[in-house]
Write an enzyme that holds these catalytic residues in place. Structure first.
Site, PDB file in Angstrom:
ATOM      1  CG  ASP A 213      15.381   1.911  17.213  1.00  0.00           C
ATOM      2  OD1 ASP A 213      15.138   2.809  16.412  1.00  0.00           O
ATOM      3  OD2 ASP A 213      15.398   0.705  16.874  1.00  0.00           O
ATOM      4  CG  ASP A 215      15.030   6.117  12.803  1.00  0.00           C
ATOM      5  OD1 ASP A 215      15.944   5.280  12.674  1.00  0.00           O
ATOM      6  OD2 ASP A 215      14.700   6.878  11.886  1.00  0.00           O
TER       7      ASP A 215
HETATM    8  N1  LIG Z   1      15.514   2.638  13.547  1.00  0.00           N
HETATM    9  C1  LIG Z   1      15.550   1.607  12.731  1.00  0.00           C
HETATM   10  N2  LIG Z   1      15.643   1.795  11.396  1.00  0.00           N
HETATM   11  C2  LIG Z   1      15.644   0.720  10.560  1.00  0.00           C
HETATM   12  N3  LIG Z   1      15.577  -0.553  10.963  1.00  0.00           N
HETATM   13  C3  LIG Z   1      15.499  -0.772  12.277  1.00  0.00           C
HETATM   14  N4  LIG Z   1      15.397  -1.924  12.973  1.00  0.00           N
HETATM   15  C4  LIG Z   1      15.334  -1.610  14.278  1.00  0.00           C
HETATM   16  N5  LIG Z   1      15.374  -0.270  14.457  1.00  0.00           N
HETATM   17  C5  LIG Z   1      15.469   0.271  13.220  1.00  0.00           C
END
Ligand SMILES: Nc1ncnc2[nH]cnc12
Ligand SMILES: CSC[C@H]1O[C@H](OP(=O)(O)O)[C@H](O)[C@@H]1O
Length: 299
Positions: A213, A215
């Site tokens: 992703d 974030d």
């Molecule tokens: N955006 C994110 N922040 C923290 N841990 C994660 N694991 C997968 N995506 C994450």
């Protein structure tokens, strides 16, 4: 010519979405007790194309432990007791850079530790040690992972900084932008103190960070959710599996002494005088530090 290598035993710590390794043969789940409490799960011993391997699901089968609740010390201690000589950590991460889209693999080589609610050392009162974390990732394992990515044609980047947050909530926009301004590449919740403890246990360590992703900072992408992470992980599970399968045989033999220092980190790290050490503390360090602590300490 004298053989200056020895047999390795690769340990794989599987993160979110990676609770087993398909294709592992002659498998058996075994309880490996640790003097530091309960590991996340039993260890899975098996063979991948004839190569012995030990697997540990970081959050336990069924994902029972949150990043804060994982007993990282017990996990690393159990792997050490099982004879593991090299650790590949597989982790889901959020991307902090435009160029790392979901599906991209980052072979990180640095960490920033922003966690605050975890046991971070095997050492402490009764036996103090300070290891170097200047270069926390093994170049040798990184080379194997990079070669495997190239062979498999997987989109990847060698090098990058993984910011470890405490969680379990994901970051606020201000936090995400702060970490971006620090030049961090990816964000996750687990690789610290895991990498620190691997270093203390003298086990060379490397991470494959699988981007799931963006974030919450990217204007064109939705904020991270567990659903999003799981969806990307499921579609990339095959990549993780083939990566391990291709990289592990490249690690079959290892140098007698790892040039990186990952397997002799305790050489100059202990500072508590032998006569000042607490025998009980020393006793539970038998696996992690037996090499440098020598025989039993007289009480
Ligand atoms: N955006 C994110 N922040 C923290 N841990 C994660 N694991 C997968 N995506 C994450
Ligand atoms: C399920 S999203 C958040 C979760 O995923 C990552 O875990 P791991 O590093 O074990 O793959 C992240 O660090 C969080 O623990």
């Amino acid at each position: 010519m004298a053989d200056d290598t020895r047999e390795a035993l690769v340990g794989v710590i599987g993160g979110s979405g990676v609770y087993q390794i398909d294709g592992l043969e002659n498998t058996r789940w075994e309880t490996v007790p640790s003097s530091f409490g309960e590991p996340s799960d039993q260890l899975l011993f098996g063979e991948l194309d004839g190569q012995r391997l030990v697997f540990l699901p970081r959050h336990g089968r069924g994902h029972r432990y949150s990043p804060t609740d994982i007993n990282y010390r017990a996990n690393i201690d159990a792997l050490k007791r099982a004879g593991v000589t090299d650790i590949i950590s597989v982790s889901a991460v959020g991307s902090l850079k435009h160029e790392y889209a979901p599906g991209h693999l980052v072979l990180v080589d640095q960490f920033i530790d922003r966690t605050f609610a975890r046991e971070k050392s095997f050492f402490g009162k009764g036996c103090v040690a300070h290891v170097s974390m200047a270069h926390p990732v093994s170049t040798r394992i990184g080379d194997a992972l990079e070669a495997a990515c190239k062979e498999l044609g997987l989109a990847h980047t060698r090098g990058g900084t993984y910011l470890t947050m405490e969680g379990p909530q994901f970051s606020s926009l201000a936090e995400s932008n702060l970490y971006r301004s620090w030049g961090c590449d990816v964000i996750g919740m687990t690789n610290m103190p895991e990498a620190k403890l691997a270093r203390e246990a003298e086990i060379p360590y490397a991470t494959v960070a699988m981007v799931t992703d963006y974030d919450c900072w990217h204007p064109d992408h939705d904020h991270v959710t567990v659903e999003m992470v799981v969806k990307v992980l499921l579609s990339n599970a095959e990549h993780a599996r083939s990566l391990i399968k291709t990289a592990a045989p490249k690690l079959r033999r290892r140098p007698l002494v790892d040039e990186q220092g990952g397997d002799h980190a305790l050489e100059y790290a202990l500072i508590t005088h032998a006569e000042a050490r607490d025998p009980e503390v020393v006793a539970r360090l038998d696996a992690v530090a037996g090499r440098v602590l020598g025989g039993p300490v007289q009480g």
